[in-house]
Design a protein around this motif. Sequence first.
Motif, mmCIF file in Angstrom:
data_model
loop_
_atom_site.group_PDB
_atom_site.id
_atom_site.type_symbol
_atom_site.label_atom_id
_atom_site.label_comp_id
_atom_site.label_asym_id
_atom_site.label_seq_id
_atom_site.Cartn_x
_atom_site.Cartn_y
_atom_site.Cartn_z
ATOM 1 N N ILE A 400 25.242 72.088 -20.103
ATOM 2 C CA ILE A 400 25.990 71.558 -21.263
ATOM 3 C C ILE A 400 25.485 70.170 -21.628
ATOM 4 C CG2 ILE A 400 28.263 70.763 -22.046
ATOM 5 C CD1 ILE A 400 29.509 72.965 -20.318
ATOM 6 N N LEU A 401 25.264 69.331 -20.606
ATOM 7 C CA LEU A 401 24.778 67.966 -20.838
ATOM 8 C C LEU A 401 23.434 67.973 -21.558
ATOM 9 C CD1 LEU A 401 25.042 64.878 -20.307
ATOM 10 C CD2 LEU A 401 23.878 65.271 -18.126
ATOM 11 N N VAL A 402 22.516 68.815 -21.091
ATOM 12 C CA VAL A 402 21.178 68.873 -21.694
ATOM 13 C C VAL A 402 21.259 69.339 -23.144
ATOM 14 C CG1 VAL A 402 18.948 70.059 -21.620
ATOM 15 C CG2 VAL A 402 19.966 69.197 -19.503
ATOM 16 N N VAL A 403 22.060 70.389 -23.379
ATOM 17 C CA VAL A 403 22.180 70.929 -24.744
ATOM 18 C C VAL A 403 22.753 69.880 -25.695
ATOM 19 C CG1 VAL A 403 23.366 72.626 -26.175
ATOM 20 C CG2 VAL A 403 22.350 73.325 -24.001
ATOM 21 N N LEU A 404 23.840 69.213 -25.254
ATOM 22 C CA LEU A 404 24.475 68.222 -26.128
ATOM 23 C C LEU A 404 23.574 67.013 -26.362
ATOM 24 C CD1 LEU A 404 28.184 68.282 -24.854
ATOM 25 C CD2 LEU A 404 27.206 69.389 -26.865
ATOM 26 N N LEU A 405 22.874 66.565 -25.315
ATOM 27 C CA LEU A 405 21.981 65.416 -25.484
ATOM 28 C C LEU A 405 20.780 65.758 -26.363
ATOM 29 C CD1 LEU A 405 21.948 63.694 -21.958
ATOM 30 C CD2 LEU A 405 23.128 62.963 -24.032
ATOM 31 N N CYS A 406 20.371 67.044 -26.353
ATOM 32 C CA CYS A 406 19.284 67.463 -27.234
ATOM 33 C C CYS A 406 19.671 67.358 -28.702
ATOM 34 C CB CYS A 406 18.865 68.902 -26.912
ATOM 35 S SG CYS A 406 17.869 69.046 -25.409
ATOM 36 N N ILE A 407 20.964 67.302 -28.967
ATOM 37 C CA ILE A 407 21.452 67.090 -30.337
ATOM 38 C C ILE A 407 21.745 65.611 -30.576
ATOM 39 C CG2 ILE A 407 23.296 67.619 -31.979
ATOM 40 C CD1 ILE A 407 23.637 70.299 -30.480
#
Length: 622
Positions: A400-407
């Motif tokens: 979740i952290l990686v996905v959100l930070l990618c945005i």
Amino acid sequence: MSSDKKQPLAAVTLAAIGVVYGDIGTSPLYTLRECLSGQFGFGVEHDAILGFLSLISWLLIIVVSLKYISYVMRADNAGEGGILTLMSLAGRHTGARTTALLVIMGLIGGSFFYGEVVITPAISVMSAMEGLEIAAPSLDAWIVPLSVAVLTFLFMIQKQGTGLVGKLFAPVMLIWFLVLAVLGIRGIMDNPTVLQALNPWWAFHFFVEYKTVSFFALGAVVLSITGVEALYADMGHFGKLPIRVAWFSVVLPSLILNYFGQGALLLTHPEAIKNPFFLLAPDWALIPMLILATLATVIASQAVISGVFSLTRQAVRLGYLPPMRIIYTSEKEAGQIYIPIINWVLYFAVLIVIISFEHSSNLAAAYGIAVTGTMVLTTMLSCTVAVKNWHWNRAAVGLILVVLLCIDVPLFSANLVKIFSGGWLPLCLGLVMFIIMTTWKSERFRLLRRMHEHGNSLDAMITSLEKSPPVRVPGTAVYMSRALNVIPFAMLHNLKHNKVLHERVVLLTLRTEDAPYVHNLRRVAIEQLSPTFWRVVASYGWRETPNMEEIFHRCGLEGLNCRMMETSFFMSHESLIIGKRPWYLRLRGKLFMALQRNALRAPDQFEIPPNRVIELGTQVEI
């Protein structure tokens, strides 16, 4: 919260539409215009229009609907939300070093909000007033004066409270969103091909087509989600369900329809880029739309002003800002407050911004950097809460952290290029607030540590005073004690210079708990230390304000009867002297002294009658 829960869901949902979604609801006034204004090297082109519409619609779905509405809003502290609440929750089950890092992140997020709140009223009201250019181009010179007049009126009525004005918020904003939807449908019907942009392929194609330029264009796309933090910050006023119902049933459909309606207009009439929002309306509706847009932007401004009042009160209660005068403007709603110093500092800051930038397009260049910075911090803090507080699977949270930070990180990085074209403004304002908050917290801790260096034991001193008492005088003496088991400075000075003691002594400690509210049953804890000494600990949440009359009432219920007019309150007043320090710490010391001089005095803070207070002064080197 309790009163809201008793109301029907429809009524609370309507109220949430009026307060929570003011900022994000007025974004269609300027977002698409800024995206296609030509500043990124391309104009009003077919692929650019569909690409921007696809990016905007999927940002609203992913960032607002999934991240904030579905995920972040799970992190509440007794129903309350906001970046400082998230900071508090994240630091509950971590080590000292990690907690310190989380506190810094939370304070930076709070500071960003102060920077953003100066721009929001200015850009919203100016965007509405720029509709005058469409109605009568000769009135262009009146945009700034009228914007100043509207905002002056708004800030002047703050001291009256938002109760009466608040009754108009929900109906006006509901009409606003319905009009957005109707205008959008009207535009889409003229050119239905614009609905292709719902396909995320157009967002991907946008990056392939325009390559590097498309990355910088994200700085304009993010204008569509400004105000997203209000969803989380205002959770305590309405609850999660009404905010979610309002978003999915009214706000999200209205926003997407209006953006697509503007896109359809631009596909057919590229020259409408001058102001696609107002040109989307028929000619006869231009003046009514101008009036409605002005009302909507005033409401959006009111929402962020109320938000900064609430954030300031939280910071004061948590010890990150000095005590200041807080006026409660409603006898029923604790959340309706007015802070004079914050109101007028914010007003003059907004005034300077409007006069300096002159057009909303110039302000758009400064907008977004604070919003996206807070989004990055919210992602990291919420994932910490998911692991430490909710005990979610680390691998799942990591994903979740990686996905959100990618945005979030690309949005923040794209906005960094705005620093030299106006983005420095919210960053500088945020930096000032961060310095003030960290200075007050650290220097206050240093001061208290110096005052308690005498090393005397409270228990030993009480035993000695009971065994060999000084002259005892009738009545009750209350000594404000900032920490348990520490001799109050005022008591030491009273014994040293006056050599007398009252026949009953109460050592009062006020404690701010890591919760928004404290139940009345836990409000006061009383302990008798000796035949004539009592310790009273009064606990309050960070959304509450201590009141001495209430504390005395609770003490009476517990068996310790105190009458205000028979009680003397002894307090210490410190005159600060800066010791030997490096130059930068010396500057911080001077800032702390200035804050201390202008801080609200304890008698005013706790509503103690002035004729019952005795202040004993001392000099302290910091």
